[in-house]
Design a protein around this motif. Structure first.
Motif, PDB file in Angstrom:
ATOM      1  N   TRP A   1      37.027  33.189  22.452  1.00 14.74           N
ATOM      2  CA  TRP A   1      34.987  33.559  23.504  1.00 14.74           C
ATOM      3  C   TRP A   1      34.748  34.898  22.321  1.00 14.74           C
ATOM      4  O   TRP A   1      35.421  35.792  22.244  1.00 14.74           O
ATOM      5  CB  TRP A   1      35.304  34.520  24.694  1.00 14.74           C
ATOM      6  CG  TRP A   1      36.092  32.696  25.588  1.00 14.74           C
ATOM      7  CD1 TRP A   1      36.981  32.224  25.946  1.00 14.74           C
ATOM      8  CD2 TRP A   1      35.023  32.209  25.870  1.00 14.74           C
ATOM      9  NE1 TRP A   1      37.317  31.232  26.712  1.00 14.74           N
ATOM     10  CE2 TRP A   1      35.990  31.142  27.367  1.00 14.74           C
ATOM     11  CE3 TRP A   1      33.354  31.810  25.830  1.00 14.74           C
ATOM     12  CZ2 TRP A   1      35.436  29.950  27.331  1.00 14.74           C
ATOM     13  CZ3 TRP A   1      32.768  30.621  26.634  1.00 14.74           C
ATOM     14  CH2 TRP A   1      34.009  29.699  27.695  1.00 14.74           C
TER      15      TRP A   1
ATOM     16  N   ARG B   1      36.823  33.885  31.940  1.00  9.75           N
ATOM     17  CA  ARG B   1      37.063  32.169  31.324  1.00  9.75           C
ATOM     18  C   ARG B   1      38.956  32.629  31.755  1.00  9.75           C
ATOM     19  O   ARG B   1      39.419  31.367  31.689  1.00  9.75           O
ATOM     20  CB  ARG B   1      37.487  32.624  29.896  1.00  9.75           C
ATOM     21  CG  ARG B   1      35.659  32.744  29.997  1.00  9.75           C
ATOM     22  CD  ARG B   1      34.596  31.092  30.274  1.00  9.75           C
ATOM     23  NE  ARG B   1      35.162  31.224  32.326  1.00  9.75           N
ATOM     24  CZ  ARG B   1      33.682  32.073  33.388  1.00  9.75           C
ATOM     25  NH1 ARG B   1      32.643  32.693  32.612  1.00  9.75           N
ATOM     26  NH2 ARG B   1      33.758  32.056  34.250  1.00  9.75           N
TER      27      ARG B   1
ATOM     28  N   GLY C   1      35.027  37.534  29.790  1.00  2.59           N
ATOM     29  CA  GLY C   1      36.972  36.691  28.693  1.00  2.59           C
ATOM     30  C   GLY C   1      37.492  36.865  30.013  1.00  2.59           C
ATOM     31  O   GLY C   1      38.061  35.693  30.097  1.00  2.59           O
TER      32      GLY C   1
ATOM     33  N   ARG D   1      32.284  30.129  23.712  1.00  4.91           N
ATOM     34  CA  ARG D   1      33.462  29.768  23.129  1.00  4.91           C
ATOM     35  C   ARG D   1      33.244  28.961  21.549  1.00  4.91           C
ATOM     36  O   ARG D   1      32.477  28.300  21.772  1.00  4.91           O
ATOM     37  CB  ARG D   1      34.205  28.469  24.409  1.00  4.91           C
ATOM     38  CG  ARG D   1      35.224  28.393  23.847  1.00  4.91           C
ATOM     39  CD  ARG D   1      35.991  27.580  24.939  1.00  4.91           C
ATOM     40  NE  ARG D   1      37.284  26.398  24.293  1.00  4.91           N
ATOM     41  CZ  ARG D   1      37.065  25.050  24.930  1.00  4.91           C
ATOM     42  NH1 ARG D   1      37.005  24.726  25.759  1.00  4.91           N
ATOM     43  NH2 ARG D   1      38.066  24.827  24.410  1.00  4.91           N
TER      44      ARG D   1
END
Length: 190
Positions: free
Chosen positions: A78, A127, A124, A33
């Protein structure tokens, strides 16, 4: 220049269990990140990933516009690195009521076709599902969505479907045909 028909597909996941992760590619691939909002770095990623596939909507943004966008609570970038070199990115943007959009996703052309994209999209998306864990006061994610279009890379739609995204909308619009701008003036065609 003539107009071309551009098809835009919107896809979504409505539960974390919808995510079908890709295998981790071999080699030194890391996803990190970018925690410090950096207009310069974000513009570099945007122009480098989208320069050959006609990403143009943010090219005219000022430094202040980039900064304002990146400082919104919950916006995350990210970045996939291959042996320490940026290879691509996923940008997450929270919306109302627990909805998170994968606003931008892609790889720099030199890194395409090496199985990095499936891994980056898996990471991703995961996340996006756990975004509230990093942002106190943000609602739990209830839906993750994105869109892709016929101008994007040839493997984009297949990657999204293999990761468990489901199509929920399709639109076709006429756009003026234009040459891709490349990552910097004069870079395209290579």
């Amino acid at each position: 220049m003539p107009n071309i028909a551009v098809t835009t597909w919107s896809l979504e996941q409505t539960a974390p269990t919808d995510l079908l992760p890709a295998e981790v590619p071999p080699g030194d691939i890391r996803i990190v990140r970018s925690e410090v909002p950096s207009p310069e770095f974000s513009r570099y990623l945007y122009a480098s990933v989208g320069g050959d596939i006609l990403w143009t909507d943010r090219l005219s943004w000022t430094y202040a516009q980039w900064q304002h966008h990146l400082e919104r609570p919950g916006v995350e970038t990210w970045v996939a690195y291959d042996h320490g070199t940026p290879a691509g990115y996923a940008e997450l943007g929270p919306q109302d009521d627990g909805v998170v959009e994968i606003e931008y996703f892609g790889l720099i052309p030199a890194f395409r076709g090496r199985r990095i994209g499936g891994h980056l999209l898996s990471y991703g998306t995961a996340r996006a599902w756990d975004l509230a864990d990093r942002w106190p006061g943000m609602p739990d994610t209830k839906r993750v969505w994105l869109h892709t279009c016929s101008k994007d890379g040839e493997h984009a739609m297949g990657n999204y479907l293999r990761r468990g995204f489901q199509l929920f909308d399709t639109k076709v619009e006429e756009e003026a045909e234009a040459p891709p701008p490349g990552p910097w003036p004069g870079a395209y065609p290579a």
